[in-house]
Design a protein around this motif. Sequence first.
Motif, PDB file in Angstrom:
ATOM      1  N   GLN A   3      -9.140   6.042   3.963  1.00 24.96           N
ATOM      2  CA  GLN A   3      -9.201   6.284   2.687  1.00 24.96           C
ATOM      3  C   GLN A   3      -8.117   7.122   2.129  1.00 24.96           C
ATOM      4  O   GLN A   3      -7.946   8.220   2.787  1.00 24.96           O
ATOM      5  CB  GLN A   3     -10.503   6.733   2.237  1.00 24.96           C
ATOM      6  CG  GLN A   3     -11.957   6.031   2.446  1.00 24.96           C
ATOM      7  CD  GLN A   3     -12.123   5.923   3.796  1.00 24.96           C
ATOM      8  OE1 GLN A   3     -12.480   7.083   4.480  1.00 24.96           O
ATOM      9  NE2 GLN A   3     -12.563   4.587   4.222  1.00 24.96           N
ATOM     10  N   VAL A   5      -6.240   9.108  -1.132  1.00 22.62           N
ATOM     11  CA  VAL A   5      -6.370   9.606  -2.518  1.00 22.62           C
ATOM     12  C   VAL A   5      -5.108  10.210  -2.851  1.00 22.62           C
ATOM     13  O   VAL A   5      -4.508  11.326  -2.316  1.00 22.62           O
ATOM     14  CB  VAL A   5      -7.376  10.981  -2.583  1.00 22.62           C
ATOM     15  CG1 VAL A   5      -7.569  11.421  -3.992  1.00 22.62           C
ATOM     16  CG2 VAL A   5      -8.731  10.281  -2.130  1.00 22.62           C
ATOM     17  N   GLU A   6      -4.458   9.850  -4.114  1.00 23.49           N
ATOM     18  CA  GLU A   6      -3.311  10.352  -4.498  1.00 23.49           C
ATOM     19  C   GLU A   6      -3.394  11.409  -5.742  1.00 23.49           C
ATOM     20  O   GLU A   6      -4.535  11.420  -6.293  1.00 23.49           O
ATOM     21  CB  GLU A   6      -2.401   9.155  -5.293  1.00 23.49           C
ATOM     22  CG  GLU A   6      -2.151   7.899  -4.349  1.00 23.49           C
ATOM     23  CD  GLU A   6      -3.093   6.788  -4.582  1.00 23.49           C
ATOM     24  OE1 GLU A   6      -2.808   5.821  -4.144  1.00 23.49           O
ATOM     25  OE2 GLU A   6      -4.057   7.092  -5.089  1.00 23.49           O
ATOM     26  N   SER A   7      -2.548  12.223  -5.833  1.00 19.50           N
ATOM     27  CA  SER A   7      -2.648  13.374  -6.551  1.00 19.50           C
ATOM     28  C   SER A   7      -1.190  13.878  -7.109  1.00 19.50           C
ATOM     29  O   SER A   7      -0.397  13.679  -6.203  1.00 19.50           O
ATOM     30  CB  SER A   7      -3.472  14.579  -6.135  1.00 19.50           C
ATOM     31  OG  SER A   7      -2.751  15.029  -5.052  1.00 19.50           O
ATOM     32  N   CYS A  22      -0.410  12.262  -1.166  1.00 19.90           N
ATOM     33  CA  CYS A  22      -1.523  10.965  -0.557  1.00 19.90           C
ATOM     34  C   CYS A  22      -2.212  11.587   0.581  1.00 19.90           C
ATOM     35  O   CYS A  22      -1.571  11.663   1.709  1.00 19.90           O
ATOM     36  CB  CYS A  22      -0.643   9.975  -0.365  1.00 19.90           C
ATOM     37  SG  CYS A  22      -1.552   8.495   0.485  1.00 19.90           S
ATOM     38  N   TYR A  95       0.902   4.659  -6.406  1.00 19.59           N
ATOM     39  CA  TYR A  95       0.119   4.176  -5.434  1.00 19.59           C
ATOM     40  C   TYR A  95       0.507   4.559  -4.148  1.00 19.59           C
ATOM     41  O   TYR A  95       1.638   4.253  -3.840  1.00 19.59           O
ATOM     42  CB  TYR A  95      -0.479   2.897  -5.420  1.00 19.59           C
ATOM     43  CG  TYR A  95      -1.173   2.573  -6.854  1.00 19.59           C
ATOM     44  CD1 TYR A  95      -0.326   1.929  -7.674  1.00 19.59           C
ATOM     45  CD2 TYR A  95      -2.598   2.638  -6.865  1.00 19.59           C
ATOM     46  CE1 TYR A  95      -1.054   1.488  -9.045  1.00 19.59           C
ATOM     47  CE2 TYR A  95      -3.073   2.112  -8.088  1.00 19.59           C
ATOM     48  CZ  TYR A  95      -2.266   1.678  -9.155  1.00 19.59           C
ATOM     49  OH  TYR A  95      -2.766   1.121 -10.387  1.00 19.59           O
ATOM     50  N   GLY A 115      -4.988   3.523  -2.684  1.00 18.96           N
ATOM     51  CA  GLY A 115      -5.837   4.601  -3.261  1.00 18.96           C
ATOM     52  C   GLY A 115      -5.874   3.970  -4.626  1.00 18.96           C
ATOM     53  O   GLY A 115      -5.536   2.975  -5.047  1.00 18.96           O
ATOM     54  N   GLN A 116      -6.339   5.076  -5.354  1.00 19.19           N
ATOM     55  CA  GLN A 116      -6.868   4.871  -6.944  1.00 19.19           C
ATOM     56  C   GLN A 116      -5.452   5.161  -7.948  1.00 19.19           C
ATOM     57  O   GLN A 116      -5.673   4.516  -8.997  1.00 19.19           O
ATOM     58  CB  GLN A 116      -7.951   5.638  -7.292  1.00 19.19           C
ATOM     59  CG  GLN A 116      -7.349   7.164  -7.901  1.00 19.19           C
ATOM     60  CD  GLN A 116      -7.170   8.119  -7.007  1.00 19.19           C
ATOM     61  OE1 GLN A 116      -7.250   7.576  -5.575  1.00 19.19           O
ATOM     62  NE2 GLN A 116      -6.411   9.174  -7.200  1.00 19.19           N
ATOM     63  N   THR A 118      -2.174   7.573  -9.179  1.00 18.13           N
ATOM     64  CA  THR A 118      -1.985   8.930 -10.007  1.00 18.13           C
ATOM     65  C   THR A 118      -0.776   8.602 -11.237  1.00 18.13           C
ATOM     66  O   THR A 118       0.003   8.004 -10.779  1.00 18.13           O
ATOM     67  CB  THR A 118      -1.485  10.107  -9.189  1.00 18.13           C
ATOM     68  OG1 THR A 118      -1.546  11.215 -10.027  1.00 18.13           O
ATOM     69  CG2 THR A 118      -0.475   9.932  -8.461  1.00 18.13           C
TER      70      THR A 118
END
Length: 124
Positions: A3, A5-7, A22, A95, A115-116, A118
């Motif tokens: 999994q 997750v970008e930020s 990521c 992404y 990921g979702q 950013t």
Amino acid sequence: QVQLVESGGGEVQAGGSLRLSCAASGRTVSSYHMGWFRQAPGKEREFVASIGRGGGITFYADSVKGRFTISRDNDKNTVYLQMNSLKPEDTAVYYCATNSGLIVVRDPKRYGGWGQGTQVTVSS
């Protein structure tokens, strides 16, 4: 299964910098080549940068070469995208994704585990 997750996205003025992260969970990111992609409104998702499992091989889109740097810290299970000299045309959702093939590729169709995203917004 990994999994992602970008930020790190945000709004900056042209010429500014951002560092995207990521973070991976569920499986070690060292198992994969990693890629960054972006998608602007009304446009297809496009390749930005990719990095091999060990970090020694990197590729960049011509539009970001010399301004963006992809890196990875397998101990932290994280991949980064340092973005400098940002331009309004860099505005997009960014992404990260994984590729488990033999070689590092650019085609987003060869990547998974998206990921979702950013949002990065660069104002002029």
